[in-house]
Design a protein around this motif. Structure first.
Motif, mmCIF file in Angstrom:
data_model
loop_
_atom_site.group_PDB
_atom_site.id
_atom_site.type_symbol
_atom_site.label_atom_id
_atom_site.label_comp_id
_atom_site.label_asym_id
_atom_site.label_seq_id
_atom_site.Cartn_x
_atom_site.Cartn_y
_atom_site.Cartn_z
ATOM 1 N N GLY A 26 44.817 26.645 -28.032
ATOM 2 C CA GLY A 26 44.763 27.720 -27.033
ATOM 3 C C GLY A 26 43.850 28.807 -27.569
ATOM 4 N N ALA A 27 42.844 29.164 -26.767
ATOM 5 C CA ALA A 27 41.799 30.049 -27.288
ATOM 6 C C ALA A 27 42.279 31.481 -27.528
ATOM 7 C CB ALA A 27 40.612 30.060 -26.326
ATOM 8 N N LYS A 28 43.323 31.886 -26.839
ATOM 9 C CA LYS A 28 43.754 33.285 -26.951
ATOM 10 C C LYS A 28 44.574 33.498 -28.233
ATOM 11 C CE LYS A 28 43.412 36.470 -24.276
ATOM 12 N NZ LYS A 28 42.144 37.199 -24.292
ATOM 13 N N GLY A 29 44.208 34.522 -28.983
ATOM 14 C CA GLY A 29 44.930 34.825 -30.221
ATOM 15 C C GLY A 29 46.329 35.350 -29.931
ATOM 16 N N GLY A 30 47.256 35.013 -30.790
ATOM 17 C CA GLY A 30 48.608 35.552 -30.719
ATOM 18 C C GLY A 30 49.464 35.022 -29.584
ATOM 19 N N ALA A 31 49.056 33.921 -28.963
ATOM 20 C CA ALA A 31 49.830 33.395 -27.825
ATOM 21 C C ALA A 31 51.133 32.731 -28.278
ATOM 22 C CB ALA A 31 48.988 32.400 -27.029
ATOM 23 N N GLY A 32 51.171 32.313 -29.545
ATOM 24 C CA GLY A 32 52.382 31.654 -30.049
ATOM 25 C C GLY A 32 52.132 30.224 -30.513
ATOM 26 N N LYS A 33 50.864 29.896 -30.826
ATOM 27 C CA LYS A 33 50.529 28.526 -31.246
ATOM 28 C C LYS A 33 51.273 28.133 -32.529
ATOM 29 C CE LYS A 33 46.102 29.640 -31.482
ATOM 30 N NZ LYS A 33 46.031 30.952 -30.805
ATOM 31 N N THR A 34 51.198 29.022 -33.522
ATOM 32 C CA THR A 34 51.771 28.661 -34.825
ATOM 33 C C THR A 34 53.293 28.552 -34.751
ATOM 34 O OG1 THR A 34 49.913 29.734 -35.926
ATOM 35 C CG2 THR A 34 51.877 29.356 -37.256
ATOM 36 N N VAL A 35 53.919 29.505 -34.078
ATOM 37 C CA VAL A 35 55.380 29.464 -33.933
ATOM 38 C C VAL A 35 55.777 28.202 -33.165
ATOM 39 C CG1 VAL A 35 57.347 30.633 -32.866
ATOM 40 C CG2 VAL A 35 55.660 31.961 -34.117
#
Ligand code: ATP
Ligand code: MG
Length: 256
Positions: A26-35
């Motif tokens: 997902g290109a948007k930072g801080g969307a919750g990819k890592t979590v």
């Protein structure tokens, strides 16, 4: 297929079937990819699969930071050809295997994203599920894990800007011949207009995840707060992904 190997002695990494490689993007930072990567991995593991999370957000690796792990051998060192992948696997207290960056910037410049493919192939010989966390944007280091995965899951918040970026990212996944499984929307509150989000995304919606401050804890919420709505959302997402992967494997089997 190559014979399965044991990356570390004394551990049984025998896979029940051919591995599933899932990229969380997902290109948007801080969307919750890592979590999302960490929690889906924990949920998949809790139902009996062997899982490894690979932090391919090479510029700003932070899986180890979030889990408070000491990764002596970084993913960068592996991608620079200076260490074997087996040396870079660290196990959390809850039993999740992780490959991530360390504090040191050494090997960052020499880490070659193209080397991810053989590294992931090696892991896929030893685990049932390999989950790759990616970084923000649409650089080469993000496109490689999109292209090599069996399936790509995009993470978006309900915000318009995040959805626009998610749709753009979905197009890019297609351009690199990746397989988009769908989108998961995080940070959903009672005020979220879910119908508007669904219409705007206009891609397969894999799940809606609650906005919950417990997402910020060190331990994955599926372990730390298993009764929460967010943990339930991650478990449902994991179940959906396992089902999609089983369908894919059945279809691949039928084609042979
Ligand atoms: N469902 C949620 N509810 C509340 N906070 C969340 C939720 N999911 C993630 N967060 C928080 O949002 C922040 C960003 O999450 P995360 O690091 O997973 O995003 P990211 O997409 O990986 O970011 P980056 O693009 O920087 O890698 C973190 O502080 C995290 O704890
Ligand atoms: Mg991240």
């Amino acid at each position: 297929m190559a014979a399965r190997i044991l990356l570390r002695s004394g551990r049984n990494y025998s896979a029940v079937s051919e591995a599933s490689v899932l990229t969380i993007g997902g290109a948007k930072g801080g969307a919750g990819k890592t979590v999302t990567a960490i929690n889906v991995a924990s949920a998949v593991r809790s139902v009996g699969y062997s899982v490894v999370v690979v932090d391919a957000d090479l510029g700003t690796t932070n899986v180890a930071d979030i889990l408070e792990l000491d990764c002596e051998t970084s993913i960068h060192k592996v991608l620079a050809g200076e260490a074997d992948i087996g040396e870079a696997i660290v196990t959390t207290e809850t039993g999740l295997d992780v490959v991530s960056g360390g504090d040191s910037l050494e090997y960052l410049i020499d880490a070659d994203p193209a080397e991810l493919r053989p590294v992931i192939d090696t892991l896929a010989d030893s685990y049932d599920v390999v989950i790759i966390d990616t970084g923000t944007g649409l650089s080469h280091e993000v496109l490689v894990p999109f292209g090599l995965a069996d399936g790509v899951v995009l993470v978006s918040t309900p915000k318009n800007t995040s959805i626009v970026d998610t749709r753009k990212t979905a197009e890019v996944v297609e351009k690199v011949d990746g397989t988009l499984l769908g989108v998961v929307v995080t940070r959903v509150t009672d005020d979220t207009d879910v119908d508007r989000v669904r219409d705007q995304i206009d891609l397969d919606l894999l799940g809606l995840l609650s906005d919950d401050p417990q997402a910020c804890k060190t331990e994955p919420v599926v372990m730390e707060a298993p009764d929460s709505d967010l943990a339930d959302g991650y478990r449902q997402l994991a179940t959906t992904l396992i089902r999609l992967e089983n369908d894919r494997k059945d279809a691949d089997g039928d084609d042979q």
